[in-house]
Scaffold this motif. Structure first.
Motif, PDB file in Angstrom:
ATOM      1  N   ALA A   1       0.822  -1.203   0.000  1.00  7.48           N
ATOM      2  CA  ALA A   1       0.000   0.000   0.000  1.00  7.48           C
ATOM      3  C   ALA A   1       0.855   1.252   0.000  1.00  7.48           C
ATOM      4  CB  ALA A   1      -0.944   0.003   1.210  1.00  7.48           C
ATOM      5  N   VAL A   2       1.968   1.235   0.725  1.00  8.48           N
ATOM      6  CA  VAL A   2       2.873   2.384   0.787  1.00  8.48           C
ATOM      7  C   VAL A   2       4.277   1.911   0.420  1.00  8.48           C
ATOM      8  CG1 VAL A   2       3.832   4.208   2.228  1.00  8.48           C
ATOM      9  CG2 VAL A   2       1.471   3.445   2.591  1.00  8.48           C
ATOM     10  N   PRO A   3       4.728   2.161  -0.787  1.00  8.05           N
ATOM     11  CA  PRO A   3       6.027   1.637  -1.216  1.00  8.05           C
ATOM     12  C   PRO A   3       7.222   2.416  -0.710  1.00  8.05           C
ATOM     13  CG  PRO A   3       5.021   2.866  -2.994  1.00  8.05           C
ATOM     14  CD  PRO A   3       4.004   2.806  -1.891  1.00  8.05           C
ATOM     15  N   ALA A   4       7.016   3.680  -0.284  1.00  7.47           N
ATOM     16  CA  ALA A   4       8.169   4.492   0.108  1.00  7.47           C
ATOM     17  C   ALA A   4       7.776   5.521   1.148  1.00  7.47           C
ATOM     18  CB  ALA A   4       8.771   5.192  -1.106  1.00  7.47           C
ATOM     19  N   LEU A   5       8.782   5.947   1.915  1.00  7.57           N
ATOM     20  CA  LEU A   5       8.588   6.900   3.012  1.00  7.57           C
ATOM     21  C   LEU A   5       9.730   7.908   2.999  1.00  7.57           C
ATOM     22  CD1 LEU A   5       7.347   7.704   5.844  1.00  7.57           C
ATOM     23  CD2 LEU A   5       8.860   5.976   6.813  1.00  7.57           C
ATOM     24  N   PHE A   6       9.385   9.204   3.080  1.00 12.75           N
ATOM     25  CA  PHE A   6      10.399  10.258   3.140  1.00 12.75           C
ATOM     26  C   PHE A   6      10.223  11.023   4.444  1.00 12.75           C
ATOM     27  CE2 PHE A   6       9.976   9.167  -1.242  1.00 12.75           C
ATOM     28  CZ  PHE A   6      11.257   9.270  -1.775  1.00 12.75           C
ATOM     29  N   MET A   7      11.289  11.162   5.195  1.00 19.70           N
ATOM     30  CA  MET A   7      11.214  11.673   6.554  1.00 19.70           C
ATOM     31  C   MET A   7      12.081  12.907   6.740  1.00 19.70           C
ATOM     32  SD  MET A   7      11.704   9.385   9.938  1.00 19.70           S
ATOM     33  CE  MET A   7      10.684   8.211   9.068  1.00 19.70           C
ATOM     34  N   PHE A   8      11.516  13.895   7.465  1.00 16.95           N
ATOM     35  CA  PHE A   8      12.224  15.135   7.766  1.00 16.95           C
ATOM     36  C   PHE A   8      12.083  15.423   9.249  1.00 16.95           C
ATOM     37  CE2 PHE A   8      12.741  16.628   3.346  1.00 16.95           C
ATOM     38  CZ  PHE A   8      11.841  15.802   2.703  1.00 16.95           C
ATOM     39  N   GLY A   9      13.119  15.937   9.883  1.00 14.21           N
ATOM     40  CA  GLY A   9      13.019  16.263  11.295  1.00 14.21           C
ATOM     41  C   GLY A   9      14.382  16.445  11.932  1.00 14.21           C
ATOM     42  N   ASP A  10      14.407  16.353  13.283  1.00 10.16           N
ATOM     43  CA  ASP A  10      15.675  16.529  13.992  1.00 10.16           C
ATOM     44  C   ASP A  10      16.106  15.226  14.647  1.00 10.16           C
ATOM     45  OD1 ASP A  10      14.176  16.286  16.264  1.00 10.16           O
ATOM     46  OD2 ASP A  10      14.763  18.201  17.131  1.00 10.16           O
ATOM     47  N   SER A  11      16.727  15.325  15.819  1.00 13.41           N
ATOM     48  CA  SER A  11      17.377  14.164  16.421  1.00 13.41           C
ATOM     49  C   SER A  11      16.415  13.040  16.799  1.00 13.41           C
ATOM     50  CB  SER A  11      18.173  14.594  17.660  1.00 13.41           C
ATOM     51  OG  SER A  11      17.338  15.233  18.614  1.00 13.41           O
ATOM     52  N   ILE A  12      15.144  13.330  16.980  1.00  8.84           N
ATOM     53  CA  ILE A  12      14.206  12.274  17.365  1.00  8.84           C
ATOM     54  C   ILE A  12      14.094  11.225  16.265  1.00  8.84           C
ATOM     55  CG2 ILE A  12      11.780  11.780  17.893  1.00  8.84           C
ATOM     56  CD1 ILE A  12      11.639  14.315  19.460  1.00  8.84           C
TER      57      ILE A  12
ATOM     58  N   TYR B   1       8.710   5.015  21.956  1.00  3.61           N
ATOM     59  CA  TYR B   1       8.418   5.307  20.557  1.00  3.61           C
ATOM     60  C   TYR B   1       7.450   4.289  19.952  1.00  3.61           C
ATOM     61  CZ  TYR B   1      12.181   8.759  20.716  1.00  3.61           C
ATOM     62  OH  TYR B   1      12.966   9.841  21.022  1.00  3.61           O
ATOM     63  N   LEU B   2       7.481   3.060  20.430  1.00  2.60           N
ATOM     64  CA  LEU B   2       6.497   2.075  19.973  1.00  2.60           C
ATOM     65  C   LEU B   2       5.083   2.535  20.299  1.00  2.60           C
ATOM     66  CD1 LEU B   2       8.184  -1.317  21.002  1.00  2.60           C
ATOM     67  CD2 LEU B   2       7.837  -0.464  18.670  1.00  2.60           C
TER      68      LEU B   2
ATOM     69  N   GLY C   1      17.223   1.791  20.692  1.00  5.78           N
ATOM     70  CA  GLY C   1      16.833   0.869  19.639  1.00  5.78           C
ATOM     71  C   GLY C   1      16.289   1.609  18.438  1.00  5.78           C
ATOM     72  N   MET C   2      15.078   1.205  18.029  1.00  2.00           N
ATOM     73  CA  MET C   2      14.452   1.868  16.894  1.00  2.00           C
ATOM     74  C   MET C   2      13.899   3.226  17.302  1.00  2.00           C
ATOM     75  SD  MET C   2      12.502  -1.110  14.688  1.00  2.00           S
ATOM     76  CE  MET C   2      11.309  -1.481  15.979  1.00  2.00           C
ATOM     77  N   ASN C   3      14.069   4.218  16.436  1.00  4.20           N
ATOM     78  CA  ASN C   3      13.465   5.519  16.689  1.00  4.20           C
ATOM     79  C   ASN C   3      12.093   5.567  16.013  1.00  4.20           C
ATOM     80  OD1 ASN C   3      13.781   6.240  13.944  1.00  4.20           O
ATOM     81  ND2 ASN C   3      15.674   7.363  14.322  1.00  4.20           N
ATOM     82  N   PRO C   4      11.326   6.659  16.146  1.00  3.29           N
ATOM     83  CA  PRO C   4       9.982   6.685  15.568  1.00  3.29           C
ATOM     84  C   PRO C   4       9.950   6.421  14.068  1.00  3.29           C
ATOM     85  CG  PRO C   4      10.238   8.509  17.094  1.00  3.29           C
ATOM     86  CD  PRO C   4      11.595   7.882  16.937  1.00  3.29           C
TER      87      PRO C   4
END
Length: 311
Positions: free
Chosen positions: A52-63, A278-279, A99-102
């Protein structure tokens, strides 16, 4: 804007406007994720049974930074060293948590096949970016990218609001271990305007859909009532922090040993949550049915449907 932010913004802009990035965004029809003052997500997407969602583009800071800051400032970024990445499959990567971030959790909810590459990673090209790219970097801000992305074909945007900054462990010792009201008030004021921006942006970009995630409410509810979510400690960092360094107690001391019960700590360092927190945040963003937490719908609805029906 600092020289570091200028350098990062330039690098981000260069990659964003490369032929391959333009082609990918146009082909996918656009899904972006913004973590404000820290994070924005965009998902370019064309619904299909396979993905359904083939790609993700993310913008932000250290979080949501997954290594850009470490590439920019290799000698100054604490997240390049343990105890950051203590529970991450490949160890320290530049993520400011254990571990994993958001962003990683977000990609997992979308069933993407791999972690997003950092935009400044030399390997971030070709097939490596077919499922998206992470543009986030510690200390950076969000510029006027929604309009630019819309012009490239982005159509699905998620805006994460500011977290309860005043409750960060770094600020509590100097305030009798009470959340700082001034910082929390500033965060809430910003989020109020950000929520209204969803409607404004919709008017300016009618073919796009936007979702606002109230990170403040979700995390502050956990802070006030942590036990049902499995947390025992909300006012201290899991890792050892050094209040005498330039980070004012926000960063983990490189090489130190973190707490053993990391899943019971809301915060990993003095300013960033643990992977367990974050989970919860991203889970609520995807599936909450409360308009106080997600507006106008949750991310699962945004990803699954062509429009934005109300709850």
């Amino acid at each position: 804007m600092t020289s570091r932010q200028c350098k990062f913004s330039s690098a981000m802009g260069d990659l964003l406007y490369t032929k391959m990035a333009r082609s990918l965004i146009h082909h996918c029809c656009g899904f972006f994720f913004f973590f404000f003052s820290w994070r924005l997500v965009f998902f370019p997407f064309t619904p299909s049974q396979a993905q359904a969602v083939p790609a993700l583009f993310m913008f932000g800071d250290s979080i949501v930074d997954n290594g850009n800051n470490a590439i920019l400032l290799p000698n100054e970024t604490a997240s390049r060293f343990l105890p950051y990445g203590f529970d991450f499959p490949t160890g320290p990567t530049g993520r400011f948590t254990n571990g994993m971030n958001p962003g990683d959790v977000f990609a997992n909810h979308l069933n993407l096949p791999r972690f997003l590459p950092a935009v400044l990673d030399p390997k971030a090209k070709g097939e490596m970016i077919l499922n998206g790219v992470n543009y986030a970097s510690g200390g950076s801000g969000i510029l006027d990218y929604p309009n630019k992305l819309y012009g490239l074909g982005a159509r699905k945007f998620v805006l994460f609001g500011v977290t309860p900054l005043g409750c960060n462990p770094a600020y509590l010792p100097g305030n009798n271990y009470r959340c700082r009201k001034d910082l929390n008030f500033a965060a809430q004021s910003f989020n109020k305007m950000l929520r209204s921006l969803v409607d404004t942006l919709k008017q300016d970009m009618p073919a796009a859909n936007f979702v606002y995630v109230n990170s403040y409410k979700i995390l502050y509810d956990v802070y006030r009532n942590p036990v049902p979510e499995g947390f025992r400690v909300v006012d201290k960092a899991c890792c050892v922090t050094n209040s005498t360094d330039s980070t004012e107690g926000r960063a983990c001391v490189p090489g130190s040993t973190p707490c053993k019960n990391r899943h019971e700590y809301m915060y990993y360092d003095g300013a960033h949550c643990s992977a367990a927190t974050y989970l919860i945040l991203v889970g609520k963003a995807f599936y909450s049915k409360h308009s106080e937490e997600v507006y106008p719908v949750n991310i699962a609805r945004l990803a699954a449907e062509p429009g934005l029906p109300s709850f």
